[in-house]
Design a protein around this motif. Structure first.
Motif, mmCIF file in Angstrom:
data_model
loop_
_atom_site.group_PDB
_atom_site.id
_atom_site.type_symbol
_atom_site.label_atom_id
_atom_site.label_comp_id
_atom_site.label_asym_id
_atom_site.label_seq_id
_atom_site.Cartn_x
_atom_site.Cartn_y
_atom_site.Cartn_z
ATOM 1 N N HIS A 108 13.802 -7.853 -5.403
ATOM 2 C CA HIS A 108 13.483 -7.415 -6.754
ATOM 3 C C HIS A 108 12.372 -6.396 -6.694
ATOM 4 N N THR A 109 12.711 -5.159 -7.440
ATOM 5 C CA THR A 109 11.592 -4.360 -7.697
ATOM 6 C C THR A 109 10.623 -4.475 -8.745
ATOM 7 N N ILE A 110 9.348 -5.141 -8.391
ATOM 8 C CA ILE A 110 8.439 -5.543 -9.646
ATOM 9 C C ILE A 110 7.176 -4.460 -9.772
ATOM 10 N N LYS A 111 6.619 -4.479 -10.790
ATOM 11 C CA LYS A 111 5.611 -3.361 -11.013
ATOM 12 C C LYS A 111 4.199 -4.650 -11.250
ATOM 13 N N VAL A 112 3.273 -4.150 -10.224
ATOM 14 C CA VAL A 112 2.140 -5.171 -10.244
ATOM 15 C C VAL A 112 1.352 -5.244 -11.604
ATOM 16 N N ILE A 127 8.569 -14.822 -16.064
ATOM 17 C CA ILE A 127 7.767 -15.829 -15.261
ATOM 18 C C ILE A 127 6.694 -15.286 -14.640
ATOM 19 N N ARG A 128 5.548 -15.780 -14.578
ATOM 20 C CA ARG A 128 4.404 -15.362 -13.878
ATOM 21 C C ARG A 128 4.413 -15.530 -12.686
ATOM 22 N N ALA A 129 4.254 -14.430 -11.716
ATOM 23 C CA ALA A 129 4.387 -14.569 -10.274
ATOM 24 C C ALA A 129 3.008 -14.038 -9.638
ATOM 25 N N PHE A 130 2.862 -14.697 -8.408
ATOM 26 C CA PHE A 130 1.661 -14.413 -7.407
ATOM 27 C C PHE A 130 2.263 -13.942 -6.470
ATOM 28 N N ILE A 131 1.603 -12.692 -5.856
ATOM 29 C CA ILE A 131 1.701 -12.239 -4.524
ATOM 30 C C ILE A 131 0.280 -12.095 -3.901
ATOM 31 N N ASP A 153 8.822 -3.371 -3.701
ATOM 32 C CA ASP A 153 10.189 -4.415 -3.520
ATOM 33 C C ASP A 153 9.647 -5.736 -2.935
ATOM 34 N N THR A 154 10.353 -6.890 -3.592
ATOM 35 C CA THR A 154 9.607 -8.331 -3.090
ATOM 36 C C THR A 154 10.921 -9.084 -3.142
ATOM 37 N N ILE A 155 10.684 -10.308 -2.405
ATOM 38 C CA ILE A 155 11.714 -11.401 -2.423
ATOM 39 C C ILE A 155 10.870 -12.615 -2.844
ATOM 40 N N SER A 169 6.956 -11.846 -2.072
ATOM 41 C CA SER A 169 6.438 -11.334 -0.892
ATOM 42 C C SER A 169 7.204 -9.910 -0.677
ATOM 43 N N GLY A 170 6.049 -8.956 -0.426
ATOM 44 C CA GLY A 170 6.669 -7.609 -0.325
ATOM 45 C C GLY A 170 6.549 -7.260 1.194
#
Length: 248
Positions: A108-112, A127-131, A153-155, A169-170
């Protein structure tokens, strides 16, 4: 004729609170979205029930004609409409998607969105996600604020609806891509190829030689010289250019 029959049957279907229904957006205002449910009543989703994402914009993120799913809050809002919540439907459906995505290692390509202690925050399926800082990239991130607003890009590496815990995780995406790229480059090297390289590191059993393009190989002590060596340091030094032959 069949489509008319389907619409007619759906218009008489009993709808209950808690049902998740899919419909087509037919109207968007500053405060609500109107949804065609192919039912005798239309669905209304108030602004506060559309998304948990603080970056959400009703005018930019909702388009007339798109399909959305929402949970029924009330079968009558007092004006003959069905009051609905996309947030609640997203919460239910999102965790199912997240579990599937984690199993499949879907990227998934996410924006911080925000930097916090120990990492950064983003949103996936609302959903709120933590990296964690250690999972943002292979490279060390000194200033977390520097990645806010950037796309990564993350999984999914943790998805627990019970604990309301979503971790991405990126770093793992970068590591897998780097490994595939390395294997691709190594597959192009032919046994018997003679090439130049730079001695990167000397160890008791030989030396690691950088042959370029991000590839390094072991030059075993038995292959350094025709004479028997007690230590690679007898003939090699780090940073020295050498000519080597790929034997395996």
């Amino acid at each position: 004729m069949d489509e008319f029959k389907d619409d007619l049957e759906k218009s008489f279907k009993k709808i209950n609170e808690g049902d998740i229904l899919k419909g087509t957006v037919i109207g968007v205002s500053d405060t609500e979205v109107i949804v065609d449910l192919r039912y005798y009543a239309e669905g209304i989703i108030k602004l506060e029930e559309l998304s948990n994402d603080p970056r959400f914009s009703i005018k930019e993120d909702i388009k007339v004609g798109e399909e959305i799913s929402a949970t029924v809050l009330s079968t009558d809002d007092g004006h003959g409409n069905i009051l609905m919540s996309r947030k609640r439907a997203d919460d239910i459906l999102a965790w199912e998607h997240l579990q599937e995505d984690m199993d499949m290692k879907k990227i998934h390509t996410i924006k911080v969105a925000q930097a916090v202690k120990g990492g950064v925050i983003t949103y996936l399926y609302g959903i709120r996600a933590f990296i964690p800082a250690s999972q943002i990239s292979i490279a060390y991130i000194e200033e977390l604020e520097a990645v806010v607003g950037k796309e990564i890009d993350t999984i999914v590496i943790t998805a627990s609806a019970e604990d309301n815990k979503l971790v991405l995780s990126g770093r793992e995406v970068e590591q897998e891509r780097a490994e595939k790229d390395k294997n691709s480059r190594m597959s192009k090297l032919q046994k018997g190829l003679v090439t130049k390289g730079i001695v990167e590191k000397i160890v008791p059993y030989g030396a690691f030689v950088n042959i370029g393009d991000g590839l390094s190989g072991l030059l075993h002590i038995s292959q350094i010289s025709f004479k028997r060596l007690k230590s690679p340091n007898e003939v090699l030094k780090e940073g020295e250019e050498v000519t080597v032959k790929i034997i395996d």
